[in-house]
Design an enzyme around this catalytic site. Structure first.
Site, mmCIF file in Angstrom:
data_model
loop_
_atom_site.group_PDB
_atom_site.id
_atom_site.type_symbol
_atom_site.label_atom_id
_atom_site.label_comp_id
_atom_site.label_asym_id
_atom_site.label_seq_id
_atom_site.Cartn_x
_atom_site.Cartn_y
_atom_site.Cartn_z
ATOM 1 C CG PHE A 220 -90.561 10.851 -38.105
ATOM 2 C CD1 PHE A 220 -91.788 10.408 -38.574
ATOM 3 C CD2 PHE A 220 -89.794 11.673 -38.932
ATOM 4 C CE1 PHE A 220 -92.246 10.766 -39.847
ATOM 5 C CE2 PHE A 220 -90.238 12.027 -40.206
ATOM 6 C CZ PHE A 220 -91.466 11.577 -40.658
ATOM 7 C CB CYS B 211 -98.779 10.434 -31.518
ATOM 8 S SG CYS B 211 -97.776 11.701 -30.734
ATOM 9 C CB ALA C 154 -99.212 -8.946 -28.546
ATOM 10 C CG PHE D 90 -93.736 -0.070 -33.206
ATOM 11 C CD1 PHE D 90 -92.443 0.299 -32.903
ATOM 12 C CD2 PHE D 90 -94.765 0.772 -32.843
ATOM 13 C CE1 PHE D 90 -92.172 1.488 -32.234
ATOM 14 C CE2 PHE D 90 -94.510 1.965 -32.170
ATOM 15 C CZ PHE D 90 -93.206 2.322 -31.868
ATOM 16 N N GLY E 274 -101.610 3.738 -27.238
ATOM 17 C CA GLY E 274 -102.217 4.916 -26.627
ATOM 18 C C GLY E 274 -101.312 6.110 -26.866
ATOM 19 C CB VAL F 164 -93.614 18.350 -30.804
ATOM 20 C CG1 VAL F 164 -92.937 18.652 -32.136
ATOM 21 C CG2 VAL F 164 -94.181 16.944 -30.811
ATOM 22 C CE LYS G 184 -96.137 12.600 -36.858
ATOM 23 N NZ LYS G 184 -95.129 12.213 -35.909
HETATM 24 C C1 UGA Z 1 -95.222 7.840 -31.715
HETATM 25 C C2 UGA Z 1 -94.253 7.427 -32.837
HETATM 26 O O1 UGA Z 1 -93.538 6.253 -32.435
HETATM 27 C C3 UGA Z 1 -93.270 8.548 -33.151
HETATM 28 O O2 UGA Z 1 -92.450 8.163 -34.263
HETATM 29 C C4 UGA Z 1 -94.046 9.812 -33.518
HETATM 30 O O3 UGA Z 1 -93.176 10.902 -33.769
HETATM 31 C C5 UGA Z 1 -94.961 10.175 -32.372
HETATM 32 O O4 UGA Z 1 -95.859 9.080 -32.108
HETATM 33 C C6 UGA Z 1 -95.716 11.419 -32.765
HETATM 34 O O5 UGA Z 1 -96.456 11.369 -33.744
HETATM 35 O O6 UGA Z 1 -95.480 12.477 -32.167
HETATM 36 P P1 UGA Z 1 -95.112 7.907 -29.039
HETATM 37 O O7 UGA Z 1 -96.559 8.276 -29.082
HETATM 38 O O8 UGA Z 1 -94.198 8.657 -28.137
HETATM 39 O O9 UGA Z 1 -94.471 8.021 -30.519
HETATM 40 O O10 UGA Z 1 -95.057 6.391 -28.561
HETATM 41 P P2 UGA Z 1 -94.663 4.972 -29.161
HETATM 42 O O11 UGA Z 1 -93.392 4.533 -28.551
HETATM 43 O O12 UGA Z 1 -94.737 4.935 -30.625
HETATM 44 O O13 UGA Z 1 -95.834 4.083 -28.540
HETATM 45 C C7 UGA Z 1 -97.191 4.344 -28.860
HETATM 46 C C8 UGA Z 1 -98.089 3.316 -28.218
HETATM 47 O O14 UGA Z 1 -97.970 2.062 -28.863
HETATM 48 C C9 UGA Z 1 -97.821 3.048 -26.737
HETATM 49 O O15 UGA Z 1 -99.047 2.968 -26.036
HETATM 50 C C10 UGA Z 1 -97.129 1.704 -26.726
HETATM 51 O O16 UGA Z 1 -97.314 0.973 -25.533
HETATM 52 C C11 UGA Z 1 -97.776 1.025 -27.903
HETATM 53 N N1 UGA Z 1 -96.953 -0.027 -28.523
HETATM 54 C C12 UGA Z 1 -95.781 0.288 -29.127
HETATM 55 C C13 UGA Z 1 -97.406 -1.336 -28.475
HETATM 56 O O17 UGA Z 1 -98.482 -1.643 -27.935
HETATM 57 N N2 UGA Z 1 -96.643 -2.307 -29.067
HETATM 58 C C14 UGA Z 1 -95.473 -2.029 -29.685
HETATM 59 O O18 UGA Z 1 -94.832 -2.972 -30.207
HETATM 60 C C15 UGA Z 1 -95.023 -0.705 -29.706
#
Ligand code: UGA
Length: 444
Positions: free
Chosen positions: A155, A267, A259, A256, A264, A11, A211
């Site tokens: 974000f 965050c 499924a 989001f 993971g 970050v 947040k």
């Molecule tokens: C997440 C948030 O999306 C950001 O907005 C936030 O700033 C960040 O955390 C943080 O707090 O720093 P990130 O951890 O990079 O970002 O990843 P995401 O793209 O959100 O995915 C998180 C997890 O959810 C991944 O394991 C992904 O595979 C899973 N996921 C995401 C799903 O299983 N299904 C979905 O539809 C979307």
């Protein structure tokens, strides 16, 4: 403006580089000497698209420099961003000792009154604690400076962090003083001039809550669709079509609702746990979020259940695992669901063959008994079954017929919907795809 970013992890470094891109005079400060030496020579010590180019560009424009000296980093800064880690403690609460130390360091080295910004994800009311730390250390030093505390949550997503920072959906700034608001508005003016987005000016506590509420909501959305996936498997329906149709409703939205193996990364798991803890401390039992966590744990157990059903005993089987990163586009394996899947397979006695395009080096020590494969085809060749844990594009490019040729048993457990299940079935494969009607095991 002269900006100090204290803590140049994911970050912090992205924020530092983006503020340099916006024309500010940025100094990245970190007590990790290796990291600073690496950044001073222009090498970004983790994988994030577009970031190395941005850092290199602004090292040469002189907009960004790096130091390990708190005195050098903080002196003269009008704004100091606190971007240090907030690791989880054993009870799930975030450990804020680095945040406190960072605030004390600002008070020790500031050469004037500054705006101190919490960027790390912290519990609501941490701003007050930062103010306390600044004040105590300021008194100890006898400086008399009045620092202004601001909450400015990020974000950004790993893998698209630079774009998310330069073109955000919104900027949230919480401050309890006019000076805090005025300085932050000036800081963000160059961003708002090139990208029109909502600028939410509020108080510190509200910004802190925005947040946690945002991450907790997204995590809950994922767990909701994973629960629907289980029901689809039992009822003989397709979660992908359910999600698409739900997503057409503007009030719901399709994002989001994929499924899969569950959420993971560094965050969501940590933030959801922290938020449950924070709510409890405030006197609210956030049962809904505990259910979100429960469904997420179940989602990670799904591949093993499918393999037991389709292959029976795993003790003498070779299982290919495609993908270990917590999502595509990153080499980050922190709280990656694949790690739980691999643990489960090893506990069953399976021989595990791992592939990931970028993240394998981060799990070599953790799974010494696994076979590490440079190519996906090497993992697949001769395996009794394959489990897809991360939906990298290169896996989608493997044709069903090639998959059928490579595998010893024709069994595919697709936990991320990397492939079209009917195309796999047409190639003679037995498929367990998340959220699809369950097919009988071969021979049963
Ligand atoms: C997440 C948030 O999306 C950001 O907005 C936030 O700033 C960040 O955390 C943080 O707090 O720093 P990130 O951890 O990079 O970002 O990843 P995401 O793209 O959100 O995915 C998180 C997890 O959810 C991944 O394991 C992904 O595979 C899973 N996921 C995401 C799903 O299983 N299904 C979905 O539809 C979307």
């Amino acid at each position: 403006m002269r900006v100090c970013v204290l803590g140049v992890g994911h970050v912090g470094l992205v924020s530092a580089a983006c503020f340099a891109e916006l024309g500010h005079d940025v100094i990245g400060l970190d007590d990790d000497a290796h990291k600073i030496a690496s950044l001073q020579s222009g090498v970004v010590p983790f994988y994030e698209p577009e970031l190395p180019e941005l850092v290199a560009r602004h090292i040469s424009t002189g907009n960004i420099t790096f130091t390990g000296s708190a005195a050098e980093g903080i002196a003269g800064a009008e704004v100091v961003f606190i971007c240090v880690g907030t690791p989880r403690k054993d009870d799930g609460a975030p450990n804020l000792s680095h945040v406190q130390a960072a605030a004390a360091s600002v008070a020790s080295h500031a050469t004037d009154s500054t705006v101190v910004v919490e960027k790390s994800t912290v519990p609501v009311r941490t701003g007050e604690r930062i103010r306390q730390a600044l004040s105590l250390q300021g008194q100890a030093r006898g400086s008399g400076f009045v620092h202004h505390v601001v909450s400015n949550p990020e974000f950004l997503r790993e893998g698209s962090a630079v774009r998310d920072t330069l073109y955000p959906d919104r900027v949230v700034v919480g401050a309890d003083s006019d000076r805090g608001h005025a300085v932050m508005r000036e800081l963000y003016e160059p961003l708002l001039a090139r990208h029109d987005c909502p600028y939410v000016a509020t108080d510190v506590r509200t910004a802190e809550l925005i947040k946690h509420a945002s991450n907790a909501f997204l995590a809950t959305k994922i767990s909701f669709i994973n629960a629907i996936a289980r029901i689809c498997e039992l009822a003989g329906a397709d979660v992908h079509i359910v999600a698409d149709a739900m997503g057409h409703d503007a009030r719901i939205g399709r994002a989001f609702l994929n499924a899969g193996l569950g959420y993971g990364g560094s965050c969501f798991p940590k933030d959801v746990e922290a938020f449950v803890h924070i709510a409890a401390e405030l006197g609210y039992d956030f049962g809904m979020l505990r259910e979100t966590q429960r469904i997420n744990i179940q989602a990670k157990a799904w591949p093993l259940q499918q393999l037991r059903r389709l292959v029976w005993n795993l003790a003498d089987k070779e299982i290919a695992v495609l993908g270990v990163a917590f999502k595509p586009g990153t080499d980050d394996v922190r709280d990656a669901p694949a790690l739980d899947v691999i643990d489960d397979l090893i506990a069953e006695g399976a021989a595990v063959r791992l592939h990931d395009p970028v993240a394998l080096d981060h799990v070599r020590d953790r799974f010494p008994q696994a076979t590490f494969c440079d190519k996906a085809e090497d993992a697949l060749r001769g395996a009794h079954a394959v489990v897809v844990c991360t939906e990298w594009d290169e896996y989608r490019a493997i044709s069903p017929t090639r998959l059928a040729e490579l595998l010893t048993y024709p069994v595919v457990v697709d936990a991320r919907r990397a492939w079209d299940p009917s195309a796999l079935e047409d190639a003679g494969l037995t498929v367990a795809a998340v959220g699809q009607p369950q097919v009988p095991a071969p021979g049963l």
